[in-house]
Design an enzyme around this catalytic site. Structure first.
Site, PDB file in Angstrom:
ATOM      1  N   ASN A  10       0.821  -1.224   0.000  1.00 35.51           N
ATOM      2  CA  ASN A  10       0.000   0.000   0.000  1.00 35.51           C
ATOM      3  C   ASN A  10       0.856   1.276   0.000  1.00 35.51           C
ATOM      4  O   ASN A  10       0.529   2.271   0.648  1.00 35.51           O
ATOM      5  CB  ASN A  10      -0.989   0.004   1.190  1.00 35.51           C
ATOM      6  CG  ASN A  10      -2.041   1.107   1.126  1.00 35.51           C
ATOM      7  OD1 ASN A  10      -2.480   1.614   2.142  1.00 35.51           O
ATOM      8  ND2 ASN A  10      -2.466   1.474  -0.061  1.00 35.51           N
ATOM      9  N   ARG A  13       1.362   0.630  -5.864  1.00 37.32           N
ATOM     10  CA  ARG A  13       0.284   0.415  -6.819  1.00 37.32           C
ATOM     11  C   ARG A  13      -1.097   0.876  -6.344  1.00 37.32           C
ATOM     12  O   ARG A  13      -1.779   1.639  -7.053  1.00 37.32           O
ATOM     13  CB  ARG A  13       0.217  -1.072  -7.219  1.00 37.32           C
ATOM     14  CG  ARG A  13       1.407  -1.535  -8.021  1.00 37.32           C
ATOM     15  CD  ARG A  13       1.484  -3.051  -8.092  1.00 37.32           C
ATOM     16  NE  ARG A  13       1.772  -3.636  -6.774  1.00 37.32           N
ATOM     17  CZ  ARG A  13       1.846  -4.923  -6.519  1.00 37.32           C
ATOM     18  NH1 ARG A  13       1.616  -5.775  -7.495  1.00 37.32           N
ATOM     19  NH2 ARG A  13       2.131  -5.350  -5.300  1.00 37.32           N
ATOM     20  N   SER A  14      -1.524   0.400  -5.170  1.00 35.07           N
ATOM     21  CA  SER A  14      -2.897   0.742  -4.768  1.00 35.07           C
ATOM     22  C   SER A  14      -3.085   2.226  -4.429  1.00 35.07           C
ATOM     23  O   SER A  14      -4.163   2.765  -4.705  1.00 35.07           O
ATOM     24  CB  SER A  14      -3.404  -0.179  -3.649  1.00 35.07           C
ATOM     25  OG  SER A  14      -2.625  -0.098  -2.494  1.00 35.07           O
ATOM     26  N   ASP A 120       4.688  -5.171  -9.815  1.00 37.33           N
ATOM     27  CA  ASP A 120       5.127  -4.381  -8.667  1.00 37.33           C
ATOM     28  C   ASP A 120       6.331  -3.517  -9.073  1.00 37.33           C
ATOM     29  O   ASP A 120       7.382  -4.055  -9.435  1.00 37.33           O
ATOM     30  CB  ASP A 120       5.531  -5.359  -7.553  1.00 37.33           C
ATOM     31  CG  ASP A 120       5.751  -4.649  -6.244  1.00 37.33           C
ATOM     32  OD1 ASP A 120       5.898  -3.413  -6.268  1.00 37.33           O
ATOM     33  OD2 ASP A 120       5.781  -5.323  -5.214  1.00 37.33           O
TER      34      ASP A 120
HETATM   35  P1  4NP Z   1       3.123  -2.143  -3.522  1.00 38.15           P
HETATM   36  O1  4NP Z   1       4.708  -2.283  -3.652  1.00 38.15           O
HETATM   37  O2  4NP Z   1       2.598  -3.488  -3.102  1.00 38.15           O
HETATM   38  O3  4NP Z   1       2.705  -1.772  -4.910  1.00 38.15           O
HETATM   39  O4  4NP Z   1       2.866  -1.042  -2.515  1.00 38.15           O
HETATM   40  C1  4NP Z   1       5.512  -2.812  -2.630  1.00 38.15           C
HETATM   41  C2  4NP Z   1       5.892  -2.020  -1.581  1.00 38.15           C
HETATM   42  C3  4NP Z   1       6.724  -2.525  -0.598  1.00 38.15           C
HETATM   43  C4  4NP Z   1       7.151  -3.835  -0.668  1.00 38.15           C
HETATM   44  C5  4NP Z   1       6.762  -4.630  -1.711  1.00 38.15           C
HETATM   45  C6  4NP Z   1       5.937  -4.124  -2.683  1.00 38.15           C
HETATM   46  N1  4NP Z   1       8.016  -4.344   0.308  1.00 38.15           N
HETATM   47  O5  4NP Z   1       8.394  -5.531   0.222  1.00 38.15           O
HETATM   48  O6  4NP Z   1       8.379  -3.631   1.248  1.00 38.15           O
END
Ligand code: 4NP
Length: 149
Positions: A10, A13-14, A120
């Site tokens: 969060n 993308r979201s 991602d």
């Molecule tokens: P999101 O991206 O799911 O699009 O917000 C990511 C943000 C952080 C992490 C992975 C994906 N992380 O592993 O910290």
């Protein structure tokens, strides 16, 4: 109508999907976003997501990351998941068929069997964020059209 966009952290993308969708729908629609992990809880979106949105005159800088909760399944009418891992995780939290029916893959409405996931961009660069923005914009437009049917 209440819509929840869900990704992993969060922060990429979201939050972008939330920001984009809010520009497309009338104000009586509620749009929010959440993650399946709480690692970034309380944080603003990733700087690259904030910048990418700003490049398109959308301000997502004030959003804060939060994990999805059980209450979300009562509050929201539609829960859109950015990829299949997120979908599996969110579906595993549902308690009944009514809740299950609210959950779908964000890109499902596009009807493209190959490209069902929003990649991602967290480990990528600004180009990846821009590509994700474009994909989210297309998806949000398709969802808007489906909702108004
Ligand atoms: P999101 O991206 O799911 O699009 O917000 C990511 C943000 C952080 C992490 C992975 C994906 N992380 O592993 O910290």
């Amino acid at each position: 109508m209440k819509i929840l966009m869900v990704c992993l952290g969060n922060i990429c993308r979201s939050p972008l999907a939330e920001g984009i969708m809010k520009t497309k729908l009338p104000e009586d629609y509620m749009v929010d976003s959440a993650g399946t992990i709480s690692l970034h809880e309380g944080e603003h979106p990733d700087k690259r997501a904030v910048k990418t949105a700003a490049n398109h005159d959308i301000d997502i800088s004030q959003q804060r990351s939060r994990p999805i909760t059980r209450k979300d399944f009562e509050v929201f009418d539609k829960i859109y998941c950015m990829d299949i891992d997120v979908l599996d995780d969110v579906v595993s939290k549902t308690k009944n068929e009514e809740e299950r029916q609210k959950v779908s893959l964000f890109l499902e409405v596009m009807g493209d069997r190959k490209n069902t996931e929003v990649p991602d961009p967290y480990w990528g660069d600004m180009k990846d964020f821009e590509a994700v923005f474009q994909l989210l914009d297309k998806g949000c437009e398709a969802i808007k059209n489906q909702l108004s049917k």
